[in-house]
Design an enzyme around this catalytic site. Structure first.
Site, mmCIF file in Angstrom:
data_model
loop_
_atom_site.group_PDB
_atom_site.id
_atom_site.type_symbol
_atom_site.label_atom_id
_atom_site.label_comp_id
_atom_site.label_asym_id
_atom_site.label_seq_id
_atom_site.Cartn_x
_atom_site.Cartn_y
_atom_site.Cartn_z
ATOM 1 N N ARG A 52 0.804 -1.226 0.000
ATOM 2 C CA ARG A 52 0.000 0.000 0.000
ATOM 3 C C ARG A 52 0.836 1.273 0.000
ATOM 4 O O ARG A 52 0.564 2.204 -0.763
ATOM 5 C CB ARG A 52 -0.925 0.041 1.230
ATOM 6 C CG ARG A 52 -2.203 -0.726 1.049
ATOM 7 C CD ARG A 52 -2.675 -1.262 2.377
ATOM 8 N NE ARG A 52 -1.766 -2.301 2.800
ATOM 9 C CZ ARG A 52 -1.921 -3.592 2.482
ATOM 10 N NH1 ARG A 52 -2.976 -3.971 1.826
ATOM 11 N NH2 ARG A 52 -1.033 -4.491 2.838
ATOM 12 N N THR A 53 1.821 1.344 0.874
ATOM 13 C CA THR A 53 2.531 2.619 1.026
ATOM 14 C C THR A 53 3.255 2.975 -0.277
ATOM 15 O O THR A 53 3.098 4.072 -0.810
ATOM 16 C CB THR A 53 3.508 2.560 2.221
ATOM 17 O OG1 THR A 53 2.752 2.178 3.375
ATOM 18 C CG2 THR A 53 4.153 3.905 2.469
ATOM 19 N N LYS A 112 25.650 -3.449 -1.695
ATOM 20 C CA LYS A 112 27.124 -3.379 -1.802
ATOM 21 C C LYS A 112 27.722 -2.648 -0.619
ATOM 22 O O LYS A 112 28.921 -2.396 -0.567
ATOM 23 C CB LYS A 112 27.516 -2.631 -3.089
ATOM 24 C CG LYS A 112 27.000 -3.224 -4.369
ATOM 25 C CD LYS A 112 27.448 -2.320 -5.523
ATOM 26 C CE LYS A 112 26.827 -2.728 -6.831
ATOM 27 N NZ LYS A 112 27.077 -1.696 -7.868
ATOM 28 N N ARG A 171 11.236 3.886 2.928
ATOM 29 C CA ARG A 171 10.949 2.943 4.026
ATOM 30 C C ARG A 171 12.221 2.173 4.326
ATOM 31 O O ARG A 171 12.935 1.749 3.394
ATOM 32 C CB ARG A 171 9.835 1.982 3.617
ATOM 33 C CG ARG A 171 9.691 0.812 4.584
ATOM 34 C CD ARG A 171 8.461 -0.007 4.321
ATOM 35 N NE ARG A 171 7.258 0.725 4.685
ATOM 36 C CZ ARG A 171 6.030 0.202 4.649
ATOM 37 N NH1 ARG A 171 5.851 -1.038 4.249
ATOM 38 N NH2 ARG A 171 4.983 0.924 5.001
ATOM 39 N N HIS A 201 5.336 5.984 11.360
ATOM 40 C CA HIS A 201 4.800 5.823 10.000
ATOM 41 C C HIS A 201 3.815 6.969 9.745
ATOM 42 O O HIS A 201 2.601 6.775 9.702
ATOM 43 C CB HIS A 201 4.101 4.459 9.898
ATOM 44 C CG HIS A 201 3.803 4.005 8.514
ATOM 45 N ND1 HIS A 201 3.810 4.837 7.410
ATOM 46 C CD2 HIS A 201 3.455 2.774 8.042
ATOM 47 C CE1 HIS A 201 3.483 4.138 6.339
ATOM 48 N NE2 HIS A 201 3.266 2.884 6.689
HETATM 49 C C1 NCD Z 1 1.944 -1.100 8.136
HETATM 50 C C2 NCD Z 1 3.444 -0.902 8.220
HETATM 51 O O1 NCD Z 1 4.158 -1.111 7.234
HETATM 52 O O2 NCD Z 1 3.862 -0.486 9.279
HETATM 53 N N1 NCD Z 1 1.493 -1.257 6.834
HETATM 54 C C3 NCD Z 1 1.201 -0.135 6.099
HETATM 55 O O3 NCD Z 1 2.054 0.641 5.762
HETATM 56 N N2 NCD Z 1 -0.078 0.082 5.782
HETATM 57 C C4 NCD Z 1 1.434 -2.098 9.090
HETATM 58 C C5 NCD Z 1 2.040 -3.478 9.123
HETATM 59 O O4 NCD Z 1 2.970 -3.786 8.372
HETATM 60 O O5 NCD Z 1 1.543 -4.266 9.909
#
Ligand code: NCD
Length: 304
Positions: free
Chosen positions: A51-52, A80, A101, A129
């Site tokens: 999703r993100t 590397k 991320r 997040h």
């Molecule tokens: C979450 C995350 O990556 O922290 N997912 C997200 O971005 N919607 C929650 C999770 O991974 O459980």
């Protein structure tokens, strides 16, 4: 040039503005379809994501911009031994904005210190997040029409769940919010999240019993037990099914309860609940794209 590493990097007025823009995009998407023409978003994902990453990419494309990036550390020079700092400097030469991320807490902050374009934290380890929180806030705004005077339950892995930490921090800034923190003893909210609650006299209770507290809740935020953050598999196996939201547990819940989950879910919400009108988790997915469109516009300082 500014970056968004924590939800507190945005003022309440800015959050209100982002929500207003996202709501306008939902009604008039065509008015925004070219505002980022010629701009590039880089998605640097050192950890799995559906999703993100895809909502960031869809958001930029729907604003008329383009995207580049990688979706696993192994396909970048991190494999590397390249540092996050050098990666950020490098990608700043190719893109106007970065969404990152990383499994290490603080990595997006390091990237922001070395990038020459805005960096957005798309999740750093078990820490924060902020853009999931923006998606959650837009969902709460659409469902409840307000942020104040709500009783918000968080259930599951409150220790490693970064979406939980950021949403508690965000909601604690509104008056009359009460938190009900439901988790096994081993997975309680870390103290760095609770200290500001105590300092600001914000009411919260901690419990292990979901069924008992459900009737009080306006929002129930379910979470996945974060397997990848556990030190040993045996602990994960013991705790993974601590809370499963079966339909019978909802018998005494309010009719206007909002059931939220950042997704991905594993076992904690059975698919039977998806038909319940109180289920909001796929709305969060969609709203996540619109609020990221608004955020990209704010950081790139473009308007319709
Ligand atoms: C979450 C995350 O990556 O922290 N997912 C997200 O971005 N919607 C929650 C999770 O991974 O459980």
């Amino acid at each position: 040039m500014r970056s968004i590493i924590s939800i507190t990097d945005l003022t309440l007025e800015e959050i209100e503005h982002l929500i207003a823009v996202a709501r306008d995009i939902i009604v008039h998407p065509e008015r925004y379809s070219a505002v980022c023409r010629g701009k590039k978003l880089a998605t640097l994902f050192f950890e799995p994501s559906t999703r993100t990453r895809l909502s960031f990419e869809a958001a930029m494309q729907e604003l008329g911009g383009t995207v580049l990036g990688f979706s696993e550390a192994q396909s970048s020079s991190a494999a590397k031994g390249e540092s996050v700092a050098d990666t950020a400097r490098t990608v700043s030469c190719y893109a106007d904005i970065i969404a990152m991320r990383h499994p290490k807490e603080g990595a997006p902050m390091v990237a922001a210190q070395h990038a020459t374009v805005p960096v957005i934290n798309g999740g750093d380890g078990g820490h924060n997040h902020p853009t999931q929180t923006l998606a959650d806030l837009l969902t709460i705004h659409m469902e409840k029409g307000r942020f104040d005077n709500l009783t918000v339950g968080f259930c599951g892995d409150l220790k490693f769940g970064r979406t939980v930490h950021s949403l508690i921090t965000a909601m604690a800034r509104y008056p009359g919010v009460r938190f009900v923190l439901i988790s096994p003893e081993e997975l309680k909210v870390p103290s760095y999240v609770k200290i500001p609650l105590k300092a600001n006299n914000i009411t919260y209770i901690q419990t292990t019993e979901l069924r008992e507290v459900i009737p009080e809740l306006d929002i129930l935020y379910m979470t996945r037990v974060q397997r990848e953050r556990f030190f040993n598999e045996a602990d994960y196996v013991r705790l993974k099914d601590s809370y499963i939201l079966t339909p019978d547990k909802l018998t005494n819940a309010r009719d206007d309860l909002s059931i939220m989950h950042p997704l991905p879910r594993v076992n904690e919400i059975p698919v039977a609940i998806d038909r319940d009108p109180r289920a909001c988790y796929f709305k969060q997915v969609l709203y996540g794209k619109y609020i990221r469109m608004a955020l990209i516009m704010m950081l790139l300082e473009v308007t319709k």
